[in-house]
Design an enzyme around this catalytic site. Structure first.
Site, PDB file in Angstrom:
ATOM      1  N   VAL A  15     -32.998 -36.109 -25.454  1.00 53.10           N
ATOM      2  CA  VAL A  15     -33.005 -34.866 -24.668  1.00 53.10           C
ATOM      3  C   VAL A  15     -31.951 -33.884 -25.191  1.00 53.10           C
ATOM      4  O   VAL A  15     -32.228 -32.695 -25.369  1.00 53.10           O
ATOM      5  CB  VAL A  15     -32.794 -35.159 -23.165  1.00 53.10           C
ATOM      6  CG1 VAL A  15     -32.835 -33.867 -22.359  1.00 53.10           C
ATOM      7  CG2 VAL A  15     -33.863 -36.125 -22.652  1.00 53.10           C
ATOM      8  N   GLU A 130     -32.557 -30.039 -12.197  1.00 57.31           N
ATOM      9  CA  GLU A 130     -34.018 -30.034 -12.225  1.00 57.31           C
ATOM     10  C   GLU A 130     -34.578 -31.152 -13.112  1.00 57.31           C
ATOM     11  O   GLU A 130     -35.604 -31.779 -12.810  1.00 57.31           O
ATOM     12  CB  GLU A 130     -34.517 -28.669 -12.732  1.00 57.31           C
ATOM     13  CG  GLU A 130     -36.002 -28.495 -12.761  1.00 57.31           C
ATOM     14  CD  GLU A 130     -36.632 -28.622 -11.381  1.00 57.31           C
ATOM     15  OE1 GLU A 130     -36.455 -27.733 -10.556  1.00 57.31           O
ATOM     16  OE2 GLU A 130     -37.302 -29.657 -11.135  1.00 57.31           O
ATOM     17  N   GLY A 135     -38.974 -35.100 -14.943  1.00 56.16           N
ATOM     18  CA  GLY A 135     -38.907 -34.481 -16.282  1.00 56.16           C
ATOM     19  C   GLY A 135     -39.114 -32.986 -16.252  1.00 56.16           C
ATOM     20  O   GLY A 135     -38.368 -32.242 -15.611  1.00 56.16           O
ATOM     21  N   GLY A 188     -39.880 -41.968 -27.099  1.00 53.65           N
ATOM     22  CA  GLY A 188     -38.736 -41.314 -26.443  1.00 53.65           C
ATOM     23  C   GLY A 188     -38.876 -41.192 -24.942  1.00 53.65           C
ATOM     24  O   GLY A 188     -38.192 -40.372 -24.327  1.00 53.65           O
ATOM     25  N   GLU A 191     -35.612 -45.194 -21.025  1.00 53.70           N
ATOM     26  CA  GLU A 191     -34.154 -45.096 -20.977  1.00 53.70           C
ATOM     27  C   GLU A 191     -33.558 -45.888 -22.140  1.00 53.70           C
ATOM     28  O   GLU A 191     -34.223 -46.755 -22.714  1.00 53.70           O
ATOM     29  CB  GLU A 191     -33.633 -45.697 -19.666  1.00 53.70           C
ATOM     30  CG  GLU A 191     -34.099 -44.979 -18.420  1.00 53.70           C
ATOM     31  CD  GLU A 191     -33.668 -43.526 -18.399  1.00 53.70           C
ATOM     32  OE1 GLU A 191     -32.480 -43.243 -18.354  1.00 53.70           O
ATOM     33  OE2 GLU A 191     -34.555 -42.657 -18.445  1.00 53.70           O
ATOM     34  N   ASP A 202     -35.050 -46.852 -12.232  1.00 52.19           N
ATOM     35  CA  ASP A 202     -35.077 -45.411 -12.553  1.00 52.19           C
ATOM     36  C   ASP A 202     -35.874 -44.641 -11.490  1.00 52.19           C
ATOM     37  O   ASP A 202     -35.435 -43.576 -11.027  1.00 52.19           O
ATOM     38  CB  ASP A 202     -35.697 -45.219 -13.949  1.00 52.19           C
ATOM     39  CG  ASP A 202     -35.816 -43.755 -14.325  1.00 52.19           C
ATOM     40  OD1 ASP A 202     -34.801 -43.148 -14.681  1.00 52.19           O
ATOM     41  OD2 ASP A 202     -36.948 -43.219 -14.246  1.00 52.19           O
ATOM     42  N   LYS A 206     -34.476 -41.701  -8.809  1.00 50.02           N
ATOM     43  CA  LYS A 206     -35.123 -40.405  -8.598  1.00 50.02           C
ATOM     44  C   LYS A 206     -35.567 -40.258  -7.140  1.00 50.02           C
ATOM     45  O   LYS A 206     -35.453 -39.184  -6.544  1.00 50.02           O
ATOM     46  CB  LYS A 206     -36.319 -40.251  -9.541  1.00 50.02           C
ATOM     47  CG  LYS A 206     -35.906 -40.161 -11.008  1.00 50.02           C
ATOM     48  CD  LYS A 206     -37.086 -40.355 -11.926  1.00 50.02           C
ATOM     49  CE  LYS A 206     -36.700 -40.259 -13.394  1.00 50.02           C
ATOM     50  NZ  LYS A 206     -37.722 -40.777 -14.303  1.00 50.02           N
ATOM     51  N   GLY A 303     -39.611 -37.655 -22.007  1.00 50.88           N
ATOM     52  CA  GLY A 303     -39.716 -37.119 -23.369  1.00 50.88           C
ATOM     53  C   GLY A 303     -38.762 -35.957 -23.570  1.00 50.88           C
ATOM     54  O   GLY A 303     -38.376 -35.275 -22.610  1.00 50.88           O
TER      55      GLY A 303
HETATM   56  N1  HSE Z   1     -37.168 -43.067 -18.715  1.00 49.91           N
HETATM   57  C1  HSE Z   1     -37.599 -42.026 -17.852  1.00 49.91           C
HETATM   58  C2  HSE Z   1     -39.083 -42.177 -17.616  1.00 49.91           C
HETATM   59  C3  HSE Z   1     -37.300 -40.693 -18.485  1.00 49.91           C
HETATM   60  O1  HSE Z   1     -39.738 -42.949 -18.323  1.00 49.91           O
HETATM   61  O2  HSE Z   1     -39.608 -41.553 -16.720  1.00 49.91           O
HETATM   62  C4  HSE Z   1     -37.293 -39.557 -17.525  1.00 49.91           C
HETATM   63  O3  HSE Z   1     -36.376 -39.715 -16.496  1.00 49.91           O
END
Ligand code: HSE
Length: 438
Positions: A15, A130, A135, A188, A191, A202, A206, A303
């Protein structure tokens, strides 16, 4: 007249390098569109000798954190290195040095958001995030501002691109779990430690942030029950497809009369549901507002470039002064709201999918049906395919779906089933989203 804003980026991974590339390659276009010229002044990395996907102008790459902090012309620090302890220290140092922050670090904000937001507030600065949820999909902006007229009653989301990519590839292309995960890493999406993706952490980070914003109650990540993809096999995806369901790692927050119901878990959703068509690394979030009704946000959830798109939006918002005003005026962040009241665990009432290995003997299905009946759980469907290879003691896969039942009752039934002499191994169970549970 264009206003110049100095930027320091911490981290030059997937990123970080995408954000630097956008500023360098599209700065003039952005400036014409927004009146803000983003000036890339520093990119902080651990190892100056590492090969990187882009070449930065001389003097920008540094391994010295003090270069960003001491530079008065660096007004915004973009934290994209990930992790928590070091990132926390760097963010606090940047706030104390008078910088605003833009970050995609959902783990840090989920674990230490209230402290960081309060620190920014007392320093007269702001934190824009944001890119931390969904993403490139502008969901934070929508929930914080676009839907401010609403009491948000429920949020259903696919929040992890890596898991959605894995589930999509396994079923569509018949590739194994490990292969799909390594592709997600190569592209990509994952994590640095992909365990955080596949074990649901993850998504929980969120969801903690999103639920706090949407419900205006501070939802702590440790209060979210989380299941990842660990138990799910291709056999479940195929059996679900036969029944008309698609499996998604679903993050849910909904208001119930007895408290907030939050969870992250693999969930079967009907093929006709809008979230069922969300494929690959895409994210989507259904938001139910008291005024607007049902809204759906959809876009790339992982990504470099999609996430950079959200970071740049925040940079412009901070540079023109909007972000700080919103941060100070709109009181929906988790340092400004009270703690969530959670629904007691096990109270959620849903249909369930159960896959178990049954010895091929008379009466096996009867025993399973009795166990479910004893817990007051009614069977909706039961499927056992003919197995020509199985001999007497081999497990024959049997798939049962139930009518809506409380999770407490399901867990008691699963535990009794595991003790049956006809059941081999531990049953796999997956909730089913139907019109009653949504
Ligand atoms: N590793 C995270 C995903 C990246 O796959 O959603 C975005 O937060």
């Amino acid at each position: 007249m264009s206003r110049k804003t100095g930027i320091g980026i911490i981290g030059c991974g997937v990123v970080g390098s995408a954000v630097a590339r956008l500023i360098l390659d599209q700065g003039a276009e952005l400036s014409a569109r927004t009146g803000v010229t983003l000036e890339l002044r520093h990119v902080l990395v651990r190892d100056l000798t590492k090969t990187r996907p882009l070449t930065l102008p001389a003097g920008i790459l540094t391994a010295n954190h003090a270069d960003l902090l001491a530079d008065d012309q660096t007004e915004i620090v973009v934290e994209l290195a990930g992790g928590t302890n070091q990132a926390m220290a760097m963010m606090l140092a940047a706030l104390h040095a008078g910088k605003d922050i833009v970050t995609a670090n959902k783990a840090l904000l989920a674990l230490h958001g209230p402290e960081l937001f309060a620190a920014a507030r007392s320093a007269g600065r702001c934190i824009a995030f944001e890119a931390a949820i969904a993403g490139g999909t502008p969901l934070v902006e929508a929930v914080r501002r676009g839907l401010i007229a609403n009491r948000i009653d429920a949020v259903y989301g696919i929040l992890n691109g890596t898991c959605n990519y894995i589930l999509t590839r396994m079923l569509q292309d018949n590739v194994g779990y490990a292969h799909a995960l390594s592709e997600a890493q190569r592209l990509g999406y994952a994590e640095a430690d992909p365990t955080l993706d596949v074990d649901g952490t993850d998504s929980a980070h969120k969801l903690a942030l999103l639920a706090s914003l949407a419900m205006q109650q501070r939802c702590d990540v440790q209060d979210i029950p989380v299941r990842g993809l660990g138990d799910i096999e291709l056999a479940d995806l195929i059996a679900g497809a036969e029944l008309g369901y698609v499996c998604k790692l679903l993050a849910v927050a909904k208001r119930c009369p007895d408290g907030l119901d939050v969870s992250v878990q693999p969930t079967f959703i009907p093929r006709t549901h809008p979230l069922a068509g969300v494929l690959g690394p895409f994210n989507a979030v259904s938001v139910y507002g008291s005024v607007v009704g049902h809204t759906l946000f959809y876009g790339p959830g992982a990504g470099g470039m999609p996430t950079a798109s959200a970071v740049i939006a925040d940079l412009i918002d901070v540079a023109i002064g909007n972000a700080r005003r919103t941060f100070q005026c709109i009181a929906v962040l988790p340092d400004q709201t009270g703690p969530a009241t959670h629904r007691p665990p096990g109270e959620n009432r849903m249909p369930w999918y159960i896959r178990l290995g049954l010895r091929d003997r008379p009466g096996g299905i009867g025993k399973v049906a009795t166990v479910l009946g004893e817990q007051g759980i009614s069977i909706a469907t039961i499927v056992q395919h003919e197995s020509f290879e199985a001999d007497h003691d081999d497990a024959v896969p049997v798939v049962v779906t139930t009518r809506p039942a409380k999770e407490h009752a399901l867990q008691r039934a699963l535990s009794a089933m595991t003790d049956l002499d006809v059941v081999i191994g531990r049953p796999v169970w997956i909730p089913v989203l139907d019109k009653h549970s949504e």
